[in-house]
Design an enzyme around this catalytic site. Structure first.
Site, PDB file in Angstrom:
ATOM      1  CB  SER A  81      41.766  37.189  54.275  1.00  0.00           C
ATOM      2  OG  SER A  81      41.666  35.807  54.089  1.00  0.00           O
TER       3      SER A  81
ATOM      4  CB  SER B 276      38.524  34.630  54.087  1.00  0.00           C
ATOM      5  OG  SER B 276      39.094  35.525  55.040  1.00  0.00           O
TER       6      SER B 276
ATOM      7  CE  LYS C 245      36.802  37.926  56.906  1.00  0.00           C
ATOM      8  NZ  LYS C 245      38.244  37.671  56.679  1.00  0.00           N
TER       9      LYS C 245
HETATM   10  N1  GLN Z   1      43.739  32.163  51.946  1.00  0.00           N
HETATM   11  C1  GLN Z   1      44.444  31.972  53.180  1.00  0.00           C
HETATM   12  C2  GLN Z   1      43.833  30.832  53.939  1.00  0.00           C
HETATM   13  O1  GLN Z   1      43.002  30.205  53.408  1.00  0.00           O
HETATM   14  C3  GLN Z   1      44.407  33.230  53.993  1.00  0.00           C
HETATM   15  C4  GLN Z   1      43.137  33.445  54.712  1.00  0.00           C
HETATM   16  C5  GLN Z   1      43.110  34.695  55.535  1.00  0.00           C
HETATM   17  O2  GLN Z   1      43.950  35.581  55.367  1.00  0.00           O
HETATM   18  N2  GLN Z   1      42.174  34.730  56.457  1.00  0.00           N
HETATM   19  O3  GLN Z   1      44.195  30.535  55.040  1.00  0.00           O
END
Ligand code: GLN
Length: 491
Positions: free
Chosen positions: A178, A154, A79
């Site tokens: 995410s 994400s 990532k």
């Molecule tokens: N979808 C969640 C957010 O928008 C989690 C994101 C993540 O785990 N980085 O914060």
């Protein structure tokens, strides 16, 4: 005709046995990426030279008759918020578009030590804020099961890279879901470890009390192997657990689940699930009963406050972490010839996307004098209540189960104009980060459009070995592993 599926561990064995060279494997990987990634758009950048240097080392060791470290030679996607020295870490943000990492993340050092070739950096929601990868400043990654749909987020790039067969393993980060949510939407497996088991050193911080680097794979055995590579204490991360129990995560996979006590989280089965998701979870409950586990309902009454509490705590931490992107020390700088205040304003206005700006403002507001106790203080108390709910549940049950995501993959654009709808899709994953416990998402079926559905298993702190074995038993019983969309079956 589809090729027989080769797991990451099998591929590694073939390389060790000298049946295939690591360089050949890498050639194939890059030709697959070339073929597919124009459409999937999982990668922000490829790191070919570095990957080939690692593969060459693997082949030399095999020639010299040496035993390779675990997973050596198996290509991996990383990532784009995890540092590789000398390579850009963009976080899919304009503000870091040209930022080159000055050092390796601890996990990158582990990958290098294991001679795992890193083939590229994957797309993500900007600074890991989102659930669809649509918040990337660069590309919109597609779900390999239906390219009109999102891969989740994400870590959507890392999930799509694996689900489309471009690599067999990848790393993402999980702050509120995410890794588990994109694993669920892409039909693969993803594990959010106990907070502190994997070093955060060299992971660009979003919400430091919640962030964990987390692995993706096509099946539970490969996942356990990758987790074994990255989980270790680290003095460079003050929140790293310095003396975790010494566990061989792969050795325990075969233990039976008979006699285990599993609780299904009643509130999550009522959380407005897509009917096919609910049906698949109910079927999974039955599968565990058939395998001899005792499965009963358990109530976690405070998890309904998890999203509200998370969006105060995570944004507060983000507003403080992202204050460092001021045009002075990192990345983009605009209006260099003006005074410093105008330079700050112009840099941040241009460098950050809408969602990141929204979160910085929310977080700054809830930390500001006069509001701190009402919002941030209260959210911390709710976080403790959620932790207590889990502790109580784990005093009665070995593990808990529920859905990973209330729906299967949604259409690109379907939720992007409504942030609250997007936030609600994290109802089942966020409580885990607030409590700091581990959880895994594994495939448990398909909806009537043949989109994958994910089952989430939750465990107490440091229960990864048991969690992986509980997941492995389900995977073995149902055969739901190494899933690949029909159209991509031959790659
Ligand atoms: N979808 C969640 C957010 O928008 C989690 C994101 C993540 O785990 N980085 O914060």
């Amino acid at each position: 005709m589809s090729k027989p599926f080769l797991s990451a561990l099998e591929l590694h064995q073939q390389i060790q046995a000298g049946e295939r060279s690591a360089v050949e494997v890498l050639d194939e990987t890059f030709s697959t990426i070339e073929k597919l990634d124009g459409q999937i758009q999982a990668f922000n950048a490829l790191t070919k030279d570095i990957a080939y240097a690692t593969a060459n080392q693997v082949d030399q060791k095999v020639k010299a008759g040496e035993t390779l470290p675990l997973l050596a030679g198996v290509p991996l996607a990383l990532k784009d918020n995890i540092h590789m020295e000398g390579v850009k870490t963009t976080c899919s943000s304009k503000i870091l578009q040209d930022y080159v990492a000055p050092f390796n993340a601890t996990v990158t050092n582990h990958l290098n030590r294991h001679l795992i070739p890193i083939v590229g950096k994957t797309n993500m929601d900007e600074f890991a804020m989102g659930s669809s990868t649509e918040n990337s400043a660069f590309n919109k990654t597609k779900n390999p099961w239906d390219v009109a749909r999102v891969p989740g987020g994400s870590s959507g790039g890392s999930a799509a890279a694996v689900a489309s067969g471009q690599t067999l393993i990848s790393l993402g980060s999980d702050t509120g879901g995410s890794v588990r949510q994109p694993a669920s939407l892409c039909g693969i497996v993803g594990l959010k470890p106990t907070y502190g088991l994997v070093s955060r050193y060299g992971l660009v911080a979003f919400a430091s009390s919640l962030d964990q680097i987390s692995p993706f794979a096509m099946n539970v055995s490969d996942l356990a192997a990758l987790f074994q590579v990255i989980a270790s204490p680290d003095t460079m991360d003050s929140t790293s657990i310095q003396d975790p129990p010494q566990v061989d995560y792969m050795a325990e996979l075969n233990k039976p689940v008979e006699g285990l006590k599993i609780g299904y989280i009643a509130e999550l089965l009522d959380a407005g699930l897509q009917p096919e998701v609910k049906a698949a979870i109910e079927k999974a409950i039955q599968t565990y009963r058939d395998m001899g586990a005792m499965v009963e309902a358990v109530s976690l009454p405070n998890i309904k406050y998890a999203i509200a509490s998370y969006y105060i705590i995570a944004t507060a931490e983000a507003s403080s972490n992202l204050a460092r992107y001021d045009g002075v020390r990192y990345g983009l700088r605009e209006m260099d010839d003006k005074d410093i205040y105008q330079m700050y304003l112009a840099t941040r206005a241009k460098g950050f996307g809408n969602e990141v700006k929204r979160r910085i403002m929310l977080g700054t507001f809830s930390l500001s004098s006069g509001y701190y106790d009402a919002y941030y203080g209260k959210a911390q108390k709710v976080r403790q209540l959620i932790r207590n709910d889990f502790s109580k549940a784990f005093s009665q049950f070995d593990f808990l189960i529920g859905p990973t995501s209330p729906t299967t993959a949604f259409k690109i654009g379907e939720k992007s104009s409504d942030p609250v709808q997007m936030y609600l899709s994290d109802i089942a994953t966020i409580p885990v980060n607030l409590a700091g416990i581990p959880a895994i998402s594994i495939p448990c079926g398909f909806d009537n459009q043949h989109l994958p559905i994910g089952l989430q298993l939750f465990g107490p702190h440091l229960s990864e070995a048991g969690l992986l074995r509980t997941a492995y038993a389900f995977e073995t019983q149902t055969g739901l592993k190494n899933l690949r969309p029909e159209a991509l079956a031959t790659v």
